[in-house]
Motif scaffolding. Structure first.
Motif, PDB file in Angstrom:
ATOM      1  N   CYS A   1       1.166   0.059   9.052  1.00 17.74           N
ATOM      2  CA  CYS A   1       1.347  -1.079   8.143  1.00 17.74           C
ATOM      3  C   CYS A   1       2.522  -1.923   8.621  1.00 17.74           C
ATOM      4  O   CYS A   1       3.644  -1.411   8.740  1.00 17.74           O
ATOM      5  CB  CYS A   1       1.609  -0.569   6.724  1.00 17.74           C
ATOM      6  N   GLY A   2       2.255  -3.192   8.906  1.00 18.20           N
ATOM      7  CA  GLY A   2       3.351  -4.016   9.398  1.00 18.20           C
ATOM      8  C   GLY A   2       2.964  -5.458   9.635  1.00 18.20           C
ATOM      9  O   GLY A   2       1.876  -5.906   9.266  1.00 18.20           O
ATOM     10  N   GLY A   3       3.873  -6.176  10.297  1.00 18.82           N
ATOM     11  CA  GLY A   3       3.734  -7.625  10.444  1.00 18.82           C
ATOM     12  C   GLY A   3       3.307  -8.102  11.806  1.00 18.82           C
ATOM     13  O   GLY A   3       3.596  -9.247  12.178  1.00 18.82           O
TER      14      GLY A   3
ATOM     15  N   CYS B   1       6.021  -4.185   5.651  1.00 11.45           N
ATOM     16  CA  CYS B   1       4.818  -3.616   5.061  1.00 11.45           C
ATOM     17  C   CYS B   1       4.849  -3.931   3.568  1.00 11.45           C
ATOM     18  O   CYS B   1       5.903  -3.843   2.937  1.00 11.45           O
ATOM     19  CB  CYS B   1       4.798  -2.111   5.295  1.00 11.45           C
ATOM     20  N   ALA B   2       3.723  -4.329   3.012  1.00 10.02           N
ATOM     21  CA  ALA B   2       3.567  -4.757   1.611  1.00 10.02           C
ATOM     22  C   ALA B   2       3.767  -6.254   1.453  1.00 10.02           C
ATOM     23  O   ALA B   2       3.453  -6.811   0.401  1.00 10.02           O
ATOM     24  CB  ALA B   2       4.470  -4.009   0.640  1.00 10.02           C
TER      25      ALA B   2
ATOM     26  N   GLY C   1       8.064   4.929  -4.930  1.00  8.81           N
ATOM     27  CA  GLY C   1       9.405   4.843  -4.383  1.00  8.81           C
ATOM     28  C   GLY C   1       9.541   5.635  -3.097  1.00  8.81           C
ATOM     29  O   GLY C   1      10.554   5.535  -2.410  1.00  8.81           O
ATOM     30  N   ARG C   2       8.518   6.425  -2.748  1.00  2.51           N
ATOM     31  CA  ARG C   2       8.516   7.136  -1.471  1.00  2.51           C
ATOM     32  C   ARG C   2       8.222   6.156  -0.343  1.00  2.51           C
ATOM     33  O   ARG C   2       7.328   5.315  -0.480  1.00  2.51           O
ATOM     34  CB  ARG C   2       7.465   8.252  -1.480  1.00  2.51           C
ATOM     35  N   CYS C   3       8.930   6.315   0.762  1.00  2.00           N
ATOM     36  CA  CYS C   3       8.751   5.415   1.903  1.00  2.00           C
ATOM     37  C   CYS C   3       7.674   5.965   2.832  1.00  2.00           C
ATOM     38  O   CYS C   3       7.932   6.351   3.978  1.00  2.00           O
ATOM     39  CB  CYS C   3      10.066   5.227   2.633  1.00  2.00           C
ATOM     40  N   SER C   4       6.455   5.995   2.324  1.00  4.76           N
ATOM     41  CA  SER C   4       5.321   6.488   3.096  1.00  4.76           C
ATOM     42  C   SER C   4       4.043   6.103   2.354  1.00  4.76           C
ATOM     43  O   SER C   4       4.083   5.581   1.237  1.00  4.76           O
ATOM     44  CB  SER C   4       5.397   8.006   3.261  1.00  4.76           C
ATOM     45  N   ASN C   5       2.921   6.403   2.981  1.00  6.40           N
ATOM     46  CA  ASN C   5       1.643   6.190   2.307  1.00  6.40           C
ATOM     47  C   ASN C   5       1.301   7.333   1.369  1.00  6.40           C
ATOM     48  O   ASN C   5       0.363   7.240   0.580  1.00  6.40           O
ATOM     49  CB  ASN C   5       0.516   6.044   3.337  1.00  6.40           C
ATOM     50  N   GLY C   6       2.074   8.425   1.432  1.00  2.72           N
ATOM     51  CA  GLY C   6       1.786   9.583   0.588  1.00  2.72           C
ATOM     52  C   GLY C   6       2.994  10.477   0.429  1.00  2.72           C
ATOM     53  O   GLY C   6       4.102  10.009   0.168  1.00  2.72           O
ATOM     54  N   ARG C   7       2.777  11.778   0.616  1.00  5.47           N
ATOM     55  CA  ARG C   7       3.826  12.754   0.388  1.00  5.47           C
ATOM     56  C   ARG C   7       4.836  12.811   1.530  1.00  5.47           C
ATOM     57  O   ARG C   7       4.534  12.445   2.671  1.00  5.47           O
ATOM     58  CB  ARG C   7       3.197  14.138   0.190  1.00  5.47           C
TER      59      ARG C   7
ATOM     60  N   PRO D   1       0.788  -1.245   0.000  1.00  4.57           N
ATOM     61  CA  PRO D   1       0.000   0.000   0.000  1.00  4.57           C
ATOM     62  C   PRO D   1       0.818   1.292   0.000  1.00  4.57           C
ATOM     63  O   PRO D   1       0.263   2.355   0.254  1.00  4.57           O
ATOM     64  CB  PRO D   1      -0.797  -0.128   1.295  1.00  4.57           C
ATOM     65  N   TYR D   2       2.125   1.233  -0.258  1.00  2.00           N
ATOM     66  CA  TYR D   2       2.903   2.463  -0.332  1.00  2.00           C
ATOM     67  C   TYR D   2       2.298   3.388  -1.392  1.00  2.00           C
ATOM     68  O   TYR D   2       1.929   2.945  -2.474  1.00  2.00           O
ATOM     69  CB  TYR D   2       4.369   2.155  -0.654  1.00  2.00           C
ATOM     70  N   GLY D   3       2.186   4.661  -1.045  1.00  2.00           N
ATOM     71  CA  GLY D   3       1.661   5.646  -1.978  1.00  2.00           C
ATOM     72  C   GLY D   3       0.156   5.715  -2.069  1.00  2.00           C
ATOM     73  O   GLY D   3      -0.377   6.531  -2.828  1.00  2.00           O
ATOM     74  N   GLU D   4      -0.546   4.902  -1.282  1.00  2.00           N
ATOM     75  CA  GLU D   4      -1.995   4.778  -1.461  1.00  2.00           C
ATOM     76  C   GLU D   4      -2.766   6.060  -1.162  1.00  2.00           C
ATOM     77  O   GLU D   4      -3.810   6.320  -1.770  1.00  2.00           O
ATOM     78  CB  GLU D   4      -2.530   3.656  -0.556  1.00  2.00           C
ATOM     79  N   THR D   5      -2.283   6.878  -0.236  1.00  2.00           N
ATOM     80  CA  THR D   5      -3.060   8.025   0.229  1.00  2.00           C
ATOM     81  C   THR D   5      -3.126   9.162  -0.776  1.00  2.00           C
ATOM     82  O   THR D   5      -4.152   9.828  -0.910  1.00  2.00           O
ATOM     83  CB  THR D   5      -2.487   8.543   1.561  1.00  2.00           C
TER      84      THR D   5
END
Length: 387
Positions: free
Chosen positions: A310-312, A324-325, A70-76, A59-63
């Motif tokens: 997001c995690g295990g 995450c992912a 390639g960003r290490c977050s859900n958004g900006r 779900p990286y970038g989903e927001t």
């Protein structure tokens, strides 16, 4: 009537002056690690045979982007909010398809930050038995930048003008020098001895950029790593660490970050004395972030500041064996109610708070908004991008 051949260049000159006057800086030049990488690791992975990093998958970038970038977050990230506030497009990765497009032509800049990057060269860590998976240290990134100058400006004078008008973001960088070593099992006391080497490397890069013409540089300190879900998991149940009762963060790790930040500020003060005409701005990421670690509900983080979205699994939803992912991981439905995204990185909502505190608030020395007043900044809201 004026010669028509002279009208267009004159209009372009007026336009460029207007953009510069209203936006403070017409372009951004960025270095750093995963806190600033807008896609360089993605480009590196696409050109190699190594297994693609997990943050290149949903779900990286989903927001915001609706896909991983390639960003290490859900958004900006913070750099994205900075670009939006200056009225610029989001800053592309230097290794991407836009690498060869002139910065002056785009009027936006370029980003050399790479997820996993360290300030110190990999040889420093390898000599101490620590493996570095991203060979893109600050020195390497600076080399990429210098190599690119011949393609983005036609002379030394033009390069100095371009760099001088640009906002130079120096990271965050240095955090991974400690992260890689700590995860490899090095003691906190041993890692603390790295700090002078890390700071001197950052300072050397700052001085080199000033020699190239930089006039405004923002140099962030380290975040409070003792509040990281990853470290809270790694040290969970250990008698080696003590916790801050008010936040639940690990005191010793936060003191390591504070030591780094104090050392950095002392060195930056020396640079200011040597270069009084250069804007050397320390960005206090640490205390900007401590606002929501101390009072998460005040900033809308109703699911707390320490547990990853997001995690295990586990007490902080972080498992070093289940990224995450990973198909076995779980992701929360409302990332904006969490500070921590994946155990190591923050959510877009957390990065927005840090951005506003730094670039619109009082968490810089000297104040950034004294150089670029808040009234001149664009509203940070629903900017969209095809990146």
């Amino acid at each position: 009537m004026a010669n028509s051949s002279n009208v267009f260049p004159f209009l372009m000159f007026l336009l460029s002056c207007n953009v510069y006057a209203n936006a403070c800086y017409p372009s951004i030049i960025s270095f750093g690690d995963s806190l600033a990488d807008t896609g360089n690791v993605k480009e590196m992975a696409s050109k190699s045979n190594v297994h693609a990093p997990h943050f290149l998958f949903p779900p990286y970038g989903e927001t915001f982007f609706n896909k991983p970038t390639g960003r290490c977050s859900n958004g900006r990230l913070i750099i994205d909010f900075v670009a939006e506030s200056l009225g610029l497009p989001l800053i592309p990765p230097s290794l991407g398809s836009k690498t060869n497009v002139h910065v002056t032509g785009l009027g936006q800049g370029v980003n050399y930050a790479v997820a996993g990057a360290t300030a110190l060269d990999s040889s420093f860590h390898e000599e101490r038995g620590v493996e570095i998976w991203t060979n893109a240290s600050l020195g390497v990134q600076l080399g990429w930048f210098k190599d690119s100058l011949s393609s983005i400006c036609s002379s030394v004078a033009d390069c100095r003008q371009l760099i001088g008008q640009s906002l130079v973001l120096m990271g965050e960088i240095g955090g991974n020098d400690y992260n890689h070593a700590l995860v490899a099992g090095k003691s906190i006391d041993e890692v603390e001895t790295y700090v002078p080497f890390v700071i001197n490397t950052i300072v050397s890069a700052v001085n080199e950029l000033i020699e190239l013409g930089a006039e405004t540089l923002v140099i962030p300190g380290n975040l409070p790593i003792g509040c990281s879900a990853a470290y809270l998991t790694i040290f969970y149940g250990s008698s080696e660490v003590q916790y801050d009762n008010s936040t639940g963060c690990i005191i010793t790790l936060n003191k390591l970050a504070e030591y780094h930040n104090e050392f950095l500020q002392k060195k930056l003060h020396q640079i200011r004395e040597l270069h009084p005409d250069v804007n050397i701005i320390y960005a206090d990421y640490y205390n900007a972030a401590m606002q929501f670690f101390r009072s998460p509900n005040k900033y809308g983080f109703t699911n707390g500041a320490l547990k990853a979205c997001c995690g295990g699994g586990g007490p902080f939803n972080y498992n070093p064996s289940i990224d995450c992912a990973d198909p076995a991981s779980t992701s929360c439905a409302q990332p904006d109610t969490y500070v921590n995204w994946d155990g190591l990185h923050l959510t877009e909502a957390a990065y927005r708070v840090i951005f506003k505190s730094i670039f619109e608030g009082s968490y810089t020395t000297p104040r950034f908004n004294a150089l670029c007043p808040t009234s001149m900044l664009q509203g940070v809201g629903g900017f969209s991008s095809s990146i």
